[in-house]
Design a protein around this motif. Sequence first.
Motif, PDB file in Angstrom:
ATOM      1  N   LYS A  86     -50.500  -7.038   1.394  1.00  0.00           N
ATOM      2  CA  LYS A  86     -49.901  -6.213   0.395  1.00  0.00           C
ATOM      3  C   LYS A  86     -49.070  -6.683  -0.612  1.00  0.00           C
ATOM      4  CE  LYS A  86     -48.306  -2.298   1.969  1.00  0.00           C
ATOM      5  NZ  LYS A  86     -47.325  -1.100   2.789  1.00  0.00           N
ATOM      6  N   LEU A  87     -49.098  -6.378  -2.001  1.00  0.00           N
ATOM      7  CA  LEU A  87     -48.424  -6.975  -2.959  1.00  0.00           C
ATOM      8  C   LEU A  87     -47.640  -5.585  -3.777  1.00  0.00           C
ATOM      9  CD1 LEU A  87     -50.633  -9.035  -5.055  1.00  0.00           C
ATOM     10  CD2 LEU A  87     -49.033  -9.944  -3.208  1.00  0.00           C
ATOM     11  N   VAL A  88     -46.583  -5.828  -4.048  1.00  0.00           N
ATOM     12  CA  VAL A  88     -45.792  -5.093  -4.868  1.00  0.00           C
ATOM     13  C   VAL A  88     -45.541  -5.498  -6.081  1.00  0.00           C
ATOM     14  CG1 VAL A  88     -43.724  -3.478  -5.203  1.00  0.00           C
ATOM     15  CG2 VAL A  88     -44.800  -3.913  -2.907  1.00  0.00           C
ATOM     16  N   SER A  89     -45.704  -4.492  -7.299  1.00  0.00           N
ATOM     17  CA  SER A  89     -45.645  -5.123  -8.745  1.00  0.00           C
ATOM     18  C   SER A  89     -44.373  -4.409  -9.469  1.00  0.00           C
ATOM     19  CB  SER A  89     -46.921  -4.904  -9.593  1.00  0.00           C
ATOM     20  OG  SER A  89     -47.271  -3.590  -9.621  1.00  0.00           O
ATOM     21  N   GLU A  90     -43.601  -5.284 -10.148  1.00  0.00           N
ATOM     22  CA  GLU A  90     -42.515  -4.925 -11.021  1.00  0.00           C
ATOM     23  C   GLU A  90     -42.927  -4.736 -12.390  1.00  0.00           C
ATOM     24  OE1 GLU A  90     -39.806  -3.454  -9.795  1.00  0.00           O
ATOM     25  OE2 GLU A  90     -39.512  -4.594  -7.865  1.00  0.00           O
ATOM     26  N   ALA A 103     -56.390 -15.689  -4.556  1.00  0.00           N
ATOM     27  CA  ALA A 103     -55.802 -16.580  -5.259  1.00  0.00           C
ATOM     28  C   ALA A 103     -54.278 -16.451  -6.079  1.00  0.00           C
ATOM     29  CB  ALA A 103     -56.593 -17.815  -6.067  1.00  0.00           C
ATOM     30  N   ILE A 104     -53.294 -16.853  -5.359  1.00  0.00           N
ATOM     31  CA  ILE A 104     -52.065 -16.493  -6.121  1.00  0.00           C
ATOM     32  C   ILE A 104     -51.351 -18.119  -6.353  1.00  0.00           C
ATOM     33  CG2 ILE A 104     -49.631 -15.823  -5.478  1.00  0.00           C
ATOM     34  CD1 ILE A 104     -51.092 -13.826  -3.664  1.00  0.00           C
ATOM     35  N   ASN A 112     -41.668 -16.026  -3.163  1.00  0.00           N
ATOM     36  CA  ASN A 112     -42.947 -15.312  -2.627  1.00  0.00           C
ATOM     37  C   ASN A 112     -43.468 -14.445  -3.958  1.00  0.00           C
ATOM     38  OD1 ASN A 112     -41.145 -13.299  -2.662  1.00  0.00           O
ATOM     39  ND2 ASN A 112     -41.881 -12.285  -0.718  1.00  0.00           N
ATOM     40  N   CYS A 113     -42.630 -14.904  -5.189  1.00  0.00           N
ATOM     41  CA  CYS A 113     -43.253 -13.702  -6.438  1.00  0.00           C
ATOM     42  C   CYS A 113     -43.796 -14.876  -7.432  1.00  0.00           C
ATOM     43  CB  CYS A 113     -41.700 -13.859  -7.054  1.00  0.00           C
ATOM     44  SG  CYS A 113     -40.637 -12.793  -6.197  1.00  0.00           S
ATOM     45  N   PHE A 121     -45.191  -9.957  -9.440  1.00  0.00           N
ATOM     46  CA  PHE A 121     -45.549  -9.241  -8.170  1.00  0.00           C
ATOM     47  C   PHE A 121     -44.880 -10.168  -7.203  1.00  0.00           C
ATOM     48  CE2 PHE A 121     -49.074  -9.206 -11.095  1.00  0.00           C
ATOM     49  CZ  PHE A 121     -49.797  -8.025 -10.573  1.00  0.00           C
ATOM     50  N   TYR A 122     -44.798  -9.405  -5.829  1.00  0.00           N
ATOM     51  CA  TYR A 122     -44.140 -10.231  -4.907  1.00  0.00           C
ATOM     52  C   TYR A 122     -45.051  -9.708  -3.613  1.00  0.00           C
ATOM     53  CZ  TYR A 122     -41.047  -6.132  -3.982  1.00  0.00           C
ATOM     54  OH  TYR A 122     -40.698  -4.639  -4.073  1.00  0.00           O
TER      55      TYR A 122
END
Length: 258
Positions: A86-90, A103-104, A112-113, A121-122
């Motif tokens: 799971k990612l959360v975006s700002e 891929a990140i 972790n951002c 994203f984090y």
Amino acid sequence: MEKSICTYGLIPVRSEASERAEMVTQLLFGDTFDILERRTDWCKIRQHDDCYEGWINSNLLLKLSAKEVESWMCGKKWIVPSPFIKLVSEPDKTTHLISGGSAIFFNGEDTNCFTIGNKEFYLSGNSSPLKPAGSIADIAMAYMNAPYLWGGRSFYGIDCSGFTQVVFKVAGLQLPRDASQQVELGSIINFVEEAALGDLAFFDNEEGNITHVGICLGKGDIIHASGRVRVDKLDHQGIYNDESRTYTHKLRVIKRII
């Protein structure tokens, strides 16, 4: 040439510029690609990792500068090892589920951002880029019972060569997209008894065309996507399904890739 990055968990890539067209593969989060052609609501793209081409809906395309994409392409990536995270975006705090093999490129080694375009994203939950991916067997077994989907590359639906491609990508090796391309790699294993963990077994049809691939687990077992991701027995004839008590795939060759 214009380039971009996939910022969705999955983007279907189709054979033609239509939602009704066959899905030939999927872009995963973080995949980069060239934009070859534009039509109303559609873009023809070429993925950088495996050079696969197809059409995506242009509503899913993020406009980025060449510098942003080049920076992402050149950065050291973390390949998502688990079937999904799971990612959360700002700033909108939107949740994104992304698939294994995505891929990140993080903003720094101790964070972790990461940033794509105007979004940050984090990672959310227990996911960590410091956690090792595990062995080929660990990676592959995490996809057990994922449903078969032609053109799929995720836990939510995956085909045989998409499965091998994603598993090996997590393990650090980029494979071509199709089984008929993957069979060109590596060295031949002459006897099925010599097959070891991580070897790829290929299977053909009556015309002699390579139509299926799976990952050898050793000791006569193979994991592959057929109906679902499953473990079956492998011998000199092919894959034997204990449930149906039949051979489902005819063995053509075993190749050692790693």
